[in-house]
Design a protein around this motif. Structure first.
Motif, PDB file in Angstrom:
ATOM      1  N   ARG A  75     -14.105   1.406   5.264  1.00  0.00           N
ATOM      2  CA  ARG A  75     -13.466   0.228   5.886  1.00  0.00           C
ATOM      3  C   ARG A  75     -14.484  -0.875   6.146  1.00  0.00           C
ATOM      4  NH1 ARG A  75     -10.752   4.409   8.561  1.00  0.00           N
ATOM      5  NH2 ARG A  75     -11.981   4.198  10.456  1.00  0.00           N
ATOM      6  N   ARG A 134      -3.577   4.439  -3.637  1.00  0.00           N
ATOM      7  CA  ARG A 134      -3.996   5.303  -2.522  1.00  0.00           C
ATOM      8  C   ARG A 134      -5.518   5.334  -2.593  1.00  0.00           C
ATOM      9  NH1 ARG A 134       1.253   7.850  -3.508  1.00  0.00           N
ATOM     10  NH2 ARG A 134       2.395   7.409  -1.591  1.00  0.00           N
ATOM     11  N   ASN A 135      -6.159   5.212  -1.442  1.00  0.00           N
ATOM     12  CA  ASN A 135      -7.612   5.089  -1.444  1.00  0.00           C
ATOM     13  C   ASN A 135      -8.224   5.923  -0.316  1.00  0.00           C
ATOM     14  OD1 ASN A 135     -10.262   3.953  -0.691  1.00  0.00           O
ATOM     15  ND2 ASN A 135      -9.851   2.569  -2.382  1.00  0.00           N
ATOM     16  N   ARG A 143       9.590  12.841   0.124  1.00  0.00           N
ATOM     17  CA  ARG A 143       8.402  13.495   0.710  1.00  0.00           C
ATOM     18  C   ARG A 143       8.831  14.609   1.667  1.00  0.00           C
ATOM     19  NH1 ARG A 143       3.410   9.448   1.733  1.00  0.00           N
ATOM     20  NH2 ARG A 143       4.604   8.788   3.534  1.00  0.00           N
ATOM     21  N   TYR A 165      -5.629  -1.067  -0.245  1.00  0.00           N
ATOM     22  CA  TYR A 165      -6.976  -1.083   0.370  1.00  0.00           C
ATOM     23  C   TYR A 165      -8.086  -1.039  -0.676  1.00  0.00           C
ATOM     24  CZ  TYR A 165      -4.493  -0.416   4.750  1.00  0.00           C
ATOM     25  OH  TYR A 165      -3.658  -0.589   5.824  1.00  0.00           O
ATOM     26  N   ARG A 189      -1.746   3.504   9.496  1.00  0.00           N
ATOM     27  CA  ARG A 189      -2.926   4.096  10.143  1.00  0.00           C
ATOM     28  C   ARG A 189      -4.173   3.327   9.719  1.00  0.00           C
ATOM     29  NH1 ARG A 189      -1.217   9.183  12.183  1.00  0.00           N
ATOM     30  NH2 ARG A 189       0.714   9.629  11.091  1.00  0.00           N
ATOM     31  N   GLY A 190      -4.239   3.006   8.436  1.00  0.00           N
ATOM     32  CA  GLY A 190      -5.371   2.225   7.929  1.00  0.00           C
ATOM     33  C   GLY A 190      -5.408   0.842   8.552  1.00  0.00           C
ATOM     34  N   SER A 197       0.841  -1.207   0.000  1.00  0.00           N
ATOM     35  CA  SER A 197       0.000   0.000   0.000  1.00  0.00           C
ATOM     36  C   SER A 197       0.871   1.250   0.000  1.00  0.00           C
ATOM     37  CB  SER A 197      -0.890  -0.055   1.239  1.00  0.00           C
ATOM     38  OG  SER A 197      -1.604   1.140   1.425  1.00  0.00           O
ATOM     39  N   GLY A 198       0.310   2.358  -0.474  1.00  0.00           N
ATOM     40  CA  GLY A 198       1.074   3.612  -0.548  1.00  0.00           C
ATOM     41  C   GLY A 198       2.035   3.571  -1.732  1.00  0.00           C
ATOM     42  N   GLY A 199       3.118   4.277  -1.638  1.00  0.00           N
ATOM     43  CA  GLY A 199       4.084   4.301  -2.746  1.00  0.00           C
ATOM     44  C   GLY A 199       4.812   2.973  -2.875  1.00  0.00           C
ATOM     45  N   GLY A 256       3.919  -1.151   3.711  1.00  0.00           N
ATOM     46  CA  GLY A 256       3.673   0.207   3.222  1.00  0.00           C
ATOM     47  C   GLY A 256       4.323   1.247   4.099  1.00  0.00           C
ATOM     48  N   GLY A 257       3.768   2.457   4.056  1.00  0.00           N
ATOM     49  CA  GLY A 257       4.283   3.561   4.857  1.00  0.00           C
ATOM     50  C   GLY A 257       3.351   3.875   6.014  1.00  0.00           C
ATOM     51  N   ASP A 258       3.585   4.991   6.687  1.00  0.00           N
ATOM     52  CA  ASP A 258       2.821   5.265   7.906  1.00  0.00           C
ATOM     53  C   ASP A 258       1.331   5.487   7.641  1.00  0.00           C
ATOM     54  OD1 ASP A 258       3.431   7.657   6.698  1.00  0.00           O
ATOM     55  OD2 ASP A 258       3.663   8.758   8.575  1.00  0.00           O
ATOM     56  N   GLY A 259       0.984   6.033   6.470  1.00  0.00           N
ATOM     57  CA  GLY A 259      -0.439   6.178   6.131  1.00  0.00           C
ATOM     58  C   GLY A 259      -1.111   4.812   6.080  1.00  0.00           C
TER      59      GLY A 259
HETATM   60  P1  ADP Z   1       2.046   5.566   2.780  1.00  0.00           P
HETATM   61  O1  ADP Z   1       1.514   4.289   3.319  1.00  0.00           O
HETATM   62  O2  ADP Z   1       3.202   5.353   1.851  1.00  0.00           O
HETATM   63  O3  ADP Z   1       2.343   6.567   3.884  1.00  0.00           O
HETATM   64  P2  ADP Z   1      -0.400   7.030   2.145  1.00  0.00           P
HETATM   65  O4  ADP Z   1      -0.230   8.034   3.229  1.00  0.00           O
HETATM   66  O5  ADP Z   1      -0.867   7.518   0.818  1.00  0.00           O
HETATM   67  O6  ADP Z   1       0.940   6.219   1.838  1.00  0.00           O
HETATM   68  O7  ADP Z   1      -1.415   5.920   2.676  1.00  0.00           O
HETATM   69  C1  ADP Z   1      -1.775   4.819   1.879  1.00  0.00           C
HETATM   70  C2  ADP Z   1      -3.227   4.493   2.080  1.00  0.00           C
HETATM   71  O8  ADP Z   1      -3.466   4.146   3.443  1.00  0.00           O
HETATM   72  C3  ADP Z   1      -4.185   5.663   1.830  1.00  0.00           C
HETATM   73  O9  ADP Z   1      -4.476   5.854   0.470  1.00  0.00           O
HETATM   74  C4  ADP Z   1      -5.413   5.207   2.602  1.00  0.00           C
HETATM   75  O10 ADP Z   1      -6.147   4.229   1.877  1.00  0.00           O
HETATM   76  C5  ADP Z   1      -4.776   4.527   3.828  1.00  0.00           C
HETATM   77  N1  ADP Z   1      -4.713   5.505   4.933  1.00  0.00           N
HETATM   78  C6  ADP Z   1      -3.861   6.549   5.070  1.00  0.00           C
HETATM   79  N2  ADP Z   1      -4.117   7.253   6.190  1.00  0.00           N
HETATM   80  C7  ADP Z   1      -5.195   6.647   6.781  1.00  0.00           C
HETATM   81  C8  ADP Z   1      -5.957   6.891   7.970  1.00  0.00           C
HETATM   82  N3  ADP Z   1      -5.677   7.924   8.777  1.00  0.00           N
HETATM   83  N4  ADP Z   1      -6.975   6.042   8.245  1.00  0.00           N
HETATM   84  C9  ADP Z   1      -7.267   5.010   7.428  1.00  0.00           C
HETATM   85  N5  ADP Z   1      -6.594   4.734   6.293  1.00  0.00           N
HETATM   86  C10 ADP Z   1      -5.567   5.522   5.976  1.00  0.00           C
END
Ligand code: ADP
Length: 324
Positions: free
Chosen positions: A82, A72-73, A172, A41, A107-108, A9-11, A101-104
């Motif tokens: 969800r 990215r979703n 970033r 996701y 979080r998911g 997920s993410g980049g 993936g990364g921190d975003g």
């Molecule tokens: P990365 O994982 O590289 O940091 P993103 O920040 O784009 O990349 O996050 C990837 C995906 O994770 C998002 O497109 C979204 O689907 C999910 N995501 C990001 N932040 C949240 C959050 N606060 N709550 C739920 N899902 C999230």
């Protein structure tokens, strides 16, 4: 633990495939069915998945990108979004989840884990290295090598034409790639978001290092506070009269390519460890690497803290400045 869901997920980052391979082979060896959801996701929400088998991961350790796809979703950031994913995971009887993936993405994963009560293990996969709790993320080493290779080439032309080159690299909001590659490519200077940039000082510095108008490289992190490399170029031009200045944005080449041996090893070890952690009953942890060891920390800790590059390396770059 009979079925584990896996996403990237993410980049995307080189080495994600090596990690997928490790998770899949490790699961199969332990009698667990690995399910790969497509495009992060998005695939979970749209119920697009594959029962991964050995053949799916043959010959992928050396490939960049991710065979699962990534995305990215924004829908997944909402509870309603969800809920679709949870319904799909429940109907497949998924009882563990590994998120690369990364921190975003973490979080998911954390939100999903809480709302569905499913154990989740996070694996840091991003070229940016901007994840708290790990010295290295999967993909960072390869991206650094790509940057160094590109800068070496730029140096050939910079030297031949006696030009100063500003080279923008990814990262970033963080300066990990910039700071490390500045050392590895012998750059004259580096601009990173973690240190306030002073363009007047940079111009003075470049002049003192270039009395004979020879070549210099300045590595600029894409998230630098002085703006993008084009803005910095325009601010520098009037301050560097008599010098020839060019800029180059390396862009997405940094995301692709064959993963380095380092990234393959890191990704493989993390993938195997993630499956073991699920079998040990662990949840909501991220795997990090410190030195040559792997460890775990709560996902909450990694997403609530900011990773900072080794700022003492700025001193290393300054110590090597030659006044001509
Ligand atoms: P990365 O994982 O590289 O940091 P993103 O920040 O784009 O990349 O996050 C990837 C995906 O994770 C998002 O497109 C979204 O689907 C999910 N995501 C990001 N932040 C949240 C959050 N606060 N709550 C739920 N899902 C999230």
């Amino acid at each position: 633990m009979k079925k584990i869901a896996l996403i990237t997920s993410g980049g995307d980052a080189p080495g994600m495939n090596a990690c997928i391979r490790a998770v899949v082979k490790s699961c199969l060896g332990k009698g667990i069915v690995p399910i790969g959801y497509s495009d992060g996701y998005t695939g979970m929400i749209e119920n697009r998945f594959t029962n991964l088998v050995s053949d799916d991961v043959v010959n992928i350790i050396q490939r960049g990108g991710t065979i699962l796809g990534t995305a990215r979703n924004d829908e997944f950031k909402t509870k309603a979004g969800r809920a679709h994913a949870i319904k799909n995971l429940k109907s497949e009887r998924i009882d563990g989840f590994i998120c690369i993936g990364g921190d975003g993405s973490f979080r998911g994963a954390s939100a999903l884990s809480n709302e569905m009560n499913i154990p989740v293990i996070a694996i840091p996969g991003t070229i940016d290295n901007d994840i708290f709790g790990t010295e290295r993320t999967i993909g960072f080493d390869t991206a650094m090598n790509t940057v160094v290779d590109a800068v070496d080439k730029i140096k050939d032309t910079a030297g031949s034409h006696h030009r100063i080159f500003l080279v923008e690299v990814m990262g970033r909001d963080a300066g990990f790639i910039a700071l490390e590659t500045a050392i590895a490519s012998g750059a004259a200077s580096v601009l990173i978001p973690e240190e306030r940039s002073n363009i007047e000082l940079l111009a003075k510095d470049l002049k003192s290092q270039n009395k004979r108008r020879s070549n210099s490289i300045v590595i600029v992190a894409e998230g630098d506070d002085a703006g993008g490399v084009k803005d910095i170029y325009e601010k520098l031009l009037p301050l560097l009269e008599g010098y020839t200045l060019r800029y180059s944005i390396l862009g997405h080449v940094q995301r692709g390519g064959r993963p380095s041996a380092f990234d393959r090893i890191l990704a493989t070890r993390m993938g195997v460890y993630a499956v073991d952690l699920l079998l040990e009953g662990k949840s909501e942890v991220m795997i990090g690497s410190i030195g040559d060891s792997l460890h775990t920390l709560p996902i909450s800790k990694t997403i609530n803290n900011t990773a900072v590059p080794r700022l003492e390396n700025l001193k290393v770059i300054k110590a090597l400045k030659t006044v001509k």
